[in-house]
Design an enzyme around this catalytic site. Sequence first.
Site, mmCIF file in Angstrom:
data_model
loop_
_atom_site.group_PDB
_atom_site.id
_atom_site.type_symbol
_atom_site.label_atom_id
_atom_site.label_comp_id
_atom_site.label_asym_id
_atom_site.label_seq_id
_atom_site.Cartn_x
_atom_site.Cartn_y
_atom_site.Cartn_z
ATOM 1 N N ASP A 29 78.726 12.177 -42.351
ATOM 2 C CA ASP A 29 77.822 11.270 -41.619
ATOM 3 C C ASP A 29 76.368 11.697 -41.777
ATOM 4 O OD1 ASP A 29 76.790 9.365 -39.961
ATOM 5 O OD2 ASP A 29 77.626 10.205 -38.128
ATOM 6 N N HIS A 37 78.928 14.425 -36.029
ATOM 7 C CA HIS A 37 77.973 14.800 -34.965
ATOM 8 C C HIS A 37 78.217 16.203 -34.428
ATOM 9 C CE1 HIS A 37 77.487 10.182 -34.111
ATOM 10 N NE2 HIS A 37 77.032 10.554 -35.284
ATOM 11 N N HIS A 69 72.217 6.260 -44.615
ATOM 12 C CA HIS A 69 71.201 6.988 -43.853
ATOM 13 C C HIS A 69 71.257 8.467 -44.160
ATOM 14 C CE1 HIS A 69 73.514 8.871 -40.457
ATOM 15 N NE2 HIS A 69 74.311 7.843 -40.579
ATOM 16 N N GLU A 121 68.732 7.034 -38.298
ATOM 17 C CA GLU A 121 69.813 6.122 -37.895
ATOM 18 C C GLU A 121 70.434 6.607 -36.598
ATOM 19 O OE1 GLU A 121 74.040 4.687 -37.611
ATOM 20 O OE2 GLU A 121 73.328 6.732 -37.779
ATOM 21 N N GLU A 122 70.609 7.923 -36.506
ATOM 22 C CA GLU A 122 71.313 8.505 -35.347
ATOM 23 C C GLU A 122 70.531 8.347 -34.049
ATOM 24 O OE1 GLU A 122 74.259 9.247 -35.650
ATOM 25 O OE2 GLU A 122 74.691 10.081 -37.630
ATOM 26 N N ASP A 153 78.066 3.968 -44.723
ATOM 27 C CA ASP A 153 77.922 5.029 -43.726
ATOM 28 C C ASP A 153 79.293 5.660 -43.522
ATOM 29 O OD1 ASP A 153 77.233 6.736 -41.708
ATOM 30 O OD2 ASP A 153 76.372 5.215 -40.389
#
Length: 377
Positions: free
Chosen positions: A206, A345, A187, A240-241, A268
């Site tokens: 990520d 994140h 992603h 995706e998130e 991922d």
Amino acid sequence: MKTAILATLSLIASSALVKAFPTPFDQLRVFKHDEPEQRLIQYSEDSPAKWMTQDDIDALMRAGIKYMDITEHEELAPVSSLVSHSAVFPTAAHYQDEVAPFIGNLTTQNMHDNLQTFSDFHTRHYKTKWGAQSAEWLHGQISQLADTTDYITVRKFKHEWDQFSIIARFEGTDASLENQVVIVGAHQDSVNMWLPYFGRSPGADDDGSGTVTILEAFRSLVENGFHPERPVEFHWYSAEEAGLLGSQDVASDYQSKGREVIAMLQNDMTGYIGSNGEVIGVVTDHVDDNLTGFLKTMVDTYADINYVETKCGYACSDHASWRKAGYPSAFTIESEFGESNHYIHTSEDTLDKLSFDHMKEFAKVAVGFAVELSHQK
Ligand SMILES: *[C@@H]1O[C@H](CO)[C@@H](O)[C@H](O)[C@H]1NC(C)=O
Ligand SMILES: *[C@@H]1O[C@H](CO)[C@@H](O)[C@H](O)[C@H]1NC(C)=O
């Protein structure tokens, strides 16, 4: 007074200066469309989905709970006529001679250079202009590679938001297998869990790492003349998130077109080496067991490091969308799930914490997976 302020603000917002230097105000324009107040969120296979506000959903993310936003695809479920091939995968590697030159051509330099640029976008949040710009950049890189090969197509898969997904496809040489496809995915979006829309989110690991890992696998296949029997596709998903929104759109589209997806492999987070040493995490929950068995064979055959089994929970990445649609999917991750990068994140998910040699091991597995399954037998 109020009108005067608004007029001034809109003047500022439309000025070239603001376009060159985006401000939070500028970003707000992205959200002028009314969104549904609540979204239908599923975060476990056992409990029913719940309607939640954006605040509740953001809290879920900060608590580290993975979820699927099924508002648009509540009905997504297996279609039995499309999954007939799912149970049977090779139990050994049969095409090592074909795979070897593709693996031999992989470089860490390309991955490094691509990830540098990709993680320099302020964020790749799917609803921001930066998210759209990063997708354009990525699409440009992929298109450039495929430019001179007439049996490869690269397309933008558009969604309800600005950041599109990208699908690169090698057509197969065997017309009878035209409807069957092997997919390698990652992603492209990133998120800052504290300030989802504005916060700095390099997303180097990520999932910038997975993005450049499969891009390098793709490059090597293209530049060294890979021409599969059945179609092979590389996918870079948006959103995706936000609950696997992009991959659900794509999986649901494939299902509605009657496509048979033979296998889907998600990458991922491929760049961080956990404290238990360098391994490839092979996810064993919420995946197809037989395909995962084949994936272990691919690691044993083509990687220079061992795999370790690990679990990542419900809906932890885009392979879950394909699984929900009834297609066999599997997932490789940088380490045991508990040992994976804790900076994701946040603004600290940066390139300096990653190993490009580690990423290369995942690129080898992705190449092996694609080539071996591109053959009918
Ligand atoms: C795996 O393959 C076996 C035999 O081919 C089959 O019986 C079984 O249902 C398959 N399992 C899954 C999860 O597809
Ligand atoms: C990779 O393959 C391409 C095309 O065959 C070639 O031009 C290039 O030199 C190779 N690079 C490496 C590092 O093997």
